[in-house]
Design an enzyme around this catalytic site. Structure first.
Site, PDB file in Angstrom:
ATOM      1  N   SER A   1       9.391  25.903  20.107  1.00 42.39           N
ATOM      2  CA  SER A   1       9.546  26.020  18.847  1.00 42.39           C
ATOM      3  C   SER A   1       9.506  24.828  18.050  1.00 42.39           C
ATOM      4  O   SER A   1       8.693  24.339  18.146  1.00 42.39           O
ATOM      5  CB  SER A   1      10.645  27.205  18.292  1.00 42.39           C
ATOM      6  OG  SER A   1      10.250  28.665  18.592  1.00 42.39           O
TER       7      SER A   1
ATOM      8  N   HIS B   1      15.184  15.845   7.972  1.00 40.30           N
ATOM      9  CA  HIS B   1      14.910  15.377   6.520  1.00 40.30           C
ATOM     10  C   HIS B   1      16.122  14.546   6.495  1.00 40.30           C
ATOM     11  O   HIS B   1      17.335  14.985   6.579  1.00 40.30           O
ATOM     12  CB  HIS B   1      14.886  16.661   5.819  1.00 40.30           C
ATOM     13  CG  HIS B   1      13.886  17.685   6.181  1.00 40.30           C
ATOM     14  ND1 HIS B   1      12.395  17.397   5.869  1.00 40.30           N
ATOM     15  CD2 HIS B   1      13.891  18.635   6.708  1.00 40.30           C
ATOM     16  CE1 HIS B   1      11.769  18.356   6.292  1.00 40.30           C
ATOM     17  NE2 HIS B   1      12.594  19.266   6.794  1.00 40.30           N
TER      18      HIS B   1
ATOM     19  N   CYS C   1      13.379  28.579  22.039  1.00 38.51           N
ATOM     20  CA  CYS C   1      13.432  29.879  22.845  1.00 38.51           C
ATOM     21  C   CYS C   1      13.557  29.531  24.329  1.00 38.51           C
ATOM     22  O   CYS C   1      13.723  28.336  24.596  1.00 38.51           O
ATOM     23  CB  CYS C   1      11.979  30.689  22.621  1.00 38.51           C
ATOM     24  SG  CYS C   1      11.718  31.194  20.908  1.00 38.51           S
TER      25      CYS C   1
END
Lengths: 137, 137
Positions: free
Chosen positions: B70, B75, B90
């Site tokens: 995934s 940020h 996952c």
């Protein structure tokens, strides 16, 4: 868009698990790239870049839209009719609008949403409000 | 790595807000790109692509590591000593290990973690377990 950071480090992060979505659309990287970009714009966000990784013909796709306000990601499993989305947006964006657009675009039969406030008004500590919501519809 | 999807649509998503981190490191796109890649590998994930957007000299950086399992996003707001991370993985990956590595690499003074199970064993519905944790250290 200069790319200059204009936003406070406080925003809303939405996790969305979509069930019963269209397998054909979940395997269509071009569709997903366009739909995710449209979703981010409908939330009021400013696109910086879109990146997509198709896992192969008929398989899932992983992608991200990097935003001036943070990001929107998508991961799809056509064989399960399932998509995992997350939208984190600062400023005045409404990430739930992006999720609702993708929920409709992917023709999902049900969804589970989690909505969380993140970040802070300063480096002194976290935002006070933390809410979550689960919706099936 | 063929890029073929090998993982079930079930995984763990960790949101981490880091406070009191190094402003110099939070503005260093090359450092962040390398640290995020290392963090993903320490979690046991398989890197597909790394994308980074520096907002300008001395400003924050937005970035994502797309994974076969995934993603990991970051940020940063150097002016606030703040970083917002999320790791969704996952398979047998341990996304908390990626977060802990970045927490140390960025020299954060405190952090708030949320750990959530996502997805399903099938398209029939969501995973049963949902946990969250907040940690300050």
């Amino acid at each position: 868009m200069t790319g200059q950071r204009q936003f406070h480090p406080k925003g809303t992060h939405v996790l969305a698990d979509l069930y019963g979505a269209s397998p054909l659309l979940l395997a269509d990287a071009a569709f997903l790239k366009g739909a995710a970009s449209e979703a981010a714009e409908r939330a009021g966000a400013t696109l910086l870049a879109v990146h997509c990784h198709p896992f192969g013909p008929g398989q899932g796709v992983a992608g991200v839209v990097l935003l001036a306000e943070s990001h929107l990601t998508f991961h799809t499993w056509p064989e399960h009719g399932f998509a995992a989305l997350d939208a984190f947006m600062c400023g005045d964006c409404e990430p739930v609008l992006a999720i609702e657009y993708l929920n409709q675009a992917l023709q999902a039969q049900s969804r589970v949403l989690r909505v969380m406030e993140r970040g802070a008004d300063s480096a002194s500590g976290p935002a006070q409000e933390n809410t979550s919501a689960s919706v099936s519809a």
